[in-house]
Design an enzyme around this catalytic site. Structure first.
Site, PDB file in Angstrom:
ATOM      1  N   ASN A  69       0.882  -1.177   0.000  1.00  0.00           N
ATOM      2  CA  ASN A  69       0.000   0.000   0.000  1.00  0.00           C
ATOM      3  C   ASN A  69       0.917   1.223   0.000  1.00  0.00           C
ATOM      4  O   ASN A  69       1.500   1.561   1.026  1.00  0.00           O
ATOM      5  CB  ASN A  69      -0.889  -0.037   1.251  1.00  0.00           C
ATOM      6  CG  ASN A  69      -1.741   1.217   1.376  1.00  0.00           C
ATOM      7  OD1 ASN A  69      -1.785   2.057   0.464  1.00  0.00           O
ATOM      8  ND2 ASN A  69      -2.430   1.349   2.500  1.00  0.00           N
ATOM      9  N   TRP A  70       1.035   1.833  -1.156  1.00  0.00           N
ATOM     10  CA  TRP A  70       1.958   2.973  -1.280  1.00  0.00           C
ATOM     11  C   TRP A  70       1.457   4.223  -0.558  1.00  0.00           C
ATOM     12  O   TRP A  70       2.192   5.163  -0.371  1.00  0.00           O
ATOM     13  CB  TRP A  70       2.191   3.301  -2.763  1.00  0.00           C
ATOM     14  CG  TRP A  70       2.972   2.267  -3.517  1.00  0.00           C
ATOM     15  CD1 TRP A  70       3.437   1.065  -3.046  1.00  0.00           C
ATOM     16  CD2 TRP A  70       3.400   2.345  -4.893  1.00  0.00           C
ATOM     17  NE1 TRP A  70       4.116   0.401  -4.032  1.00  0.00           N
ATOM     18  CE2 TRP A  70       4.095   1.166  -5.177  1.00  0.00           C
ATOM     19  CE3 TRP A  70       3.237   3.294  -5.900  1.00  0.00           C
ATOM     20  CZ2 TRP A  70       4.655   0.913  -6.437  1.00  0.00           C
ATOM     21  CZ3 TRP A  70       3.781   3.046  -7.151  1.00  0.00           C
ATOM     22  CH2 TRP A  70       4.488   1.863  -7.417  1.00  0.00           C
ATOM     23  N   LYS A  71       0.171   4.228  -0.205  1.00  0.00           N
ATOM     24  CA  LYS A  71      -0.451   5.412   0.419  1.00  0.00           C
ATOM     25  C   LYS A  71      -0.179   6.650  -0.449  1.00  0.00           C
ATOM     26  O   LYS A  71      -0.073   6.518  -1.670  1.00  0.00           O
ATOM     27  CB  LYS A  71       0.038   5.570   1.871  1.00  0.00           C
ATOM     28  CG  LYS A  71      -0.160   4.275   2.687  1.00  0.00           C
ATOM     29  CD  LYS A  71       0.015   4.432   4.159  1.00  0.00           C
ATOM     30  CE  LYS A  71      -0.216   3.089   4.843  1.00  0.00           C
ATOM     31  NZ  LYS A  71      -0.081   3.142   6.306  1.00  0.00           N
ATOM     32  N   HIS A  85      -9.475   1.137   4.879  1.00  0.00           N
ATOM     33  CA  HIS A  85      -8.213   1.354   5.585  1.00  0.00           C
ATOM     34  C   HIS A  85      -8.453   2.291   6.765  1.00  0.00           C
ATOM     35  O   HIS A  85      -9.248   3.223   6.663  1.00  0.00           O
ATOM     36  CB  HIS A  85      -7.159   1.934   4.633  1.00  0.00           C
ATOM     37  CG  HIS A  85      -5.788   1.870   5.224  1.00  0.00           C
ATOM     38  ND1 HIS A  85      -5.355   2.778   6.160  1.00  0.00           N
ATOM     39  CD2 HIS A  85      -4.777   0.984   5.050  1.00  0.00           C
ATOM     40  CE1 HIS A  85      -4.120   2.449   6.521  1.00  0.00           C
ATOM     41  NE2 HIS A  85      -3.749   1.367   5.868  1.00  0.00           N
ATOM     42  N   GLU A 127      -6.809   4.650   7.910  1.00  0.00           N
ATOM     43  CA  GLU A 127      -6.555   6.070   7.639  1.00  0.00           C
ATOM     44  C   GLU A 127      -7.764   6.719   6.989  1.00  0.00           C
ATOM     45  O   GLU A 127      -8.033   7.903   7.193  1.00  0.00           O
ATOM     46  CB  GLU A 127      -5.288   6.211   6.771  1.00  0.00           C
ATOM     47  CG  GLU A 127      -4.034   5.962   7.612  1.00  0.00           C
ATOM     48  CD  GLU A 127      -2.880   5.331   6.862  1.00  0.00           C
ATOM     49  OE1 GLU A 127      -2.865   5.382   5.625  1.00  0.00           O
ATOM     50  OE2 GLU A 127      -1.981   4.775   7.530  1.00  0.00           O
ATOM     51  N   GLU A 131      -5.342  -5.067  10.343  1.00  0.00           N
ATOM     52  CA  GLU A 131      -4.317  -4.062  10.598  1.00  0.00           C
ATOM     53  C   GLU A 131      -4.599  -3.370  11.926  1.00  0.00           C
ATOM     54  O   GLU A 131      -5.407  -2.417  11.974  1.00  0.00           O
ATOM     55  CB  GLU A 131      -4.305  -3.013   9.481  1.00  0.00           C
ATOM     56  CG  GLU A 131      -4.011  -3.574   8.114  1.00  0.00           C
ATOM     57  CD  GLU A 131      -3.430  -2.517   7.180  1.00  0.00           C
ATOM     58  OE1 GLU A 131      -2.340  -2.756   6.639  1.00  0.00           O
ATOM     59  OE2 GLU A 131      -4.043  -1.450   7.008  1.00  0.00           O
ATOM     60  N   GLY A 157       2.554   2.141  10.924  1.00  0.00           N
ATOM     61  CA  GLY A 157       3.506   3.247  10.831  1.00  0.00           C
ATOM     62  C   GLY A 157       4.196   3.595  12.138  1.00  0.00           C
ATOM     63  O   GLY A 157       4.832   4.630  12.260  1.00  0.00           O
ATOM     64  N   SER A 160       3.499  -2.214  10.415  1.00  0.00           N
ATOM     65  CA  SER A 160       4.943  -2.301  10.663  1.00  0.00           C
ATOM     66  C   SER A 160       5.526  -3.665  10.306  1.00  0.00           C
ATOM     67  O   SER A 160       6.462  -4.142  10.958  1.00  0.00           O
ATOM     68  CB  SER A 160       5.275  -1.933  12.118  1.00  0.00           C
ATOM     69  OG  SER A 160       4.914  -0.586  12.367  1.00  0.00           O
ATOM     70  N   GLY A 201       2.912  -1.167   4.247  1.00  0.00           N
ATOM     71  CA  GLY A 201       2.946   0.267   3.981  1.00  0.00           C
ATOM     72  C   GLY A 201       4.358   0.723   3.672  1.00  0.00           C
ATOM     73  O   GLY A 201       4.884   0.511   2.581  1.00  0.00           O
ATOM     74  N   GLY A 202       4.999   1.339   4.654  1.00  0.00           N
ATOM     75  CA  GLY A 202       6.328   1.931   4.474  1.00  0.00           C
ATOM     76  C   GLY A 202       7.334   1.032   3.774  1.00  0.00           C
ATOM     77  O   GLY A 202       8.066   1.474   2.879  1.00  0.00           O
TER      78      GLY A 202
END
Ligand code: 13P
Length: 252
Positions: free
Chosen positions: A9-11, A97, A99, A169, A175, A215, A236-237
């Protein structure tokens, strides 16, 4: 049997050129190092989607969006429909998600509408659920995840559900560098699979891919993926760095 999947997930990261470079690099890597039975999904910003979708030629690689609108079409300035996503060649969309739930106030009912719209347009849904820290500390995390799934996802038919992936999640792990322990992940994934069994039956439960997100990185992926009910990850990251992401796929 259910699929093993790593989804990135590049966000809201990377401009178009940076995103294309990463996608090309991954496509090259997985052309020479085939993913085999596994699947890799790149969930990019909308801007990147059509081009990334078209350049992914390695078997087992596909593109996805990170959101879609709940309406079919019309006067919704700035929004993107499920049909538009489908027309790029991308086959997947993330719905729910945390977010989007938190920053954009997306409710379970809205997510149910988005899920329905995505499925009607032939997309595969990666439906996210997970509790915040206070809910885990208050020992209501199972209840919270059940409510999210009951209201946002389990409203779809059995046929539609067969095109859904669930991503657990825990919000406190996203994150933050704090990952759920393998035991915490397994415990919740096993619970989610039981909920799927209660709603859609045993075959559906066995066939449903349940991803862990929060994470997850190269250094902890293997121990998370070693659990019987953890079928891969939503990353993610660590999905923004080619080598790191490839190592995570390798760990699966
Ligand atoms: P991180 O891997 O950066 O914690 O993000 C997880 C996530 O939100 C994936 O959807």
């Amino acid at each position: 049997m259910r699929k093993k999947i790593v989804a990135g997930n590049w966000k809201m990261n990377m401009n178009l050129y940076e995103g294309l470079e990463l996608a090309r690099g991954l496509n090259d890597h997985f052309t020479t190092n085939p993913v085999g039975d596994r699947e890799v999904i790149l969930c990019t910003p909308f801007i990147h989607l059509a081009m990334v979708s078209n350049l992914l030629t390695a078997p087992g690689l596909s593109a996805g969006a990170q959101n879609c609108n709940d309406h079919k079409s019309g006067a919704y300035t700035g929004e993107i429909s499920a049909a538009m996503i489908k027309s790029t060649g991308a086959g997947n969309v993330i719905i729910g998600h945390s977010e989007r739930r938190t920053c954009y106030g997306e409710t379970d009912e809205l997510l149910a509408a988005k899920t329905g719209e995505a499925l009607r347009n032939g997309l595969r849904v990666i439906f996210c659920c997970g509790e915040v820290l206070e809910e885990r500390q208050g020992n209501i995390h199972f209840e919270v995840v059940k409510r999210q799934l009951d209201r946002g996802l389990f409203v779809v038919s059995a046929e539609e559900f067969s095109r859904c992936i669930i991503a657990y999640e825990p919000v406190w792990a996203i994150g933050t560098g704090v990952t759920a322990t393998p035991e915490q992940a397994q415990e919740m994934h096993c619970y989610i699979r039981r909920l799927v069994r209660d709603r859609y039956g045993n075959d559906a439960a066995l066939d449903t891919t349940i991803l862990y997100g929060g994470s997850c990185k190269a250094s902890n992926a293997a121990e998370l993926f070693a659990n019987p009910d953890v079928d891969g990850g939503l990353i993610g990251g660590a999905s923004l760095v080619k080598e790191e992401f490839c190592s995570i796929v390798n760990a699966l």
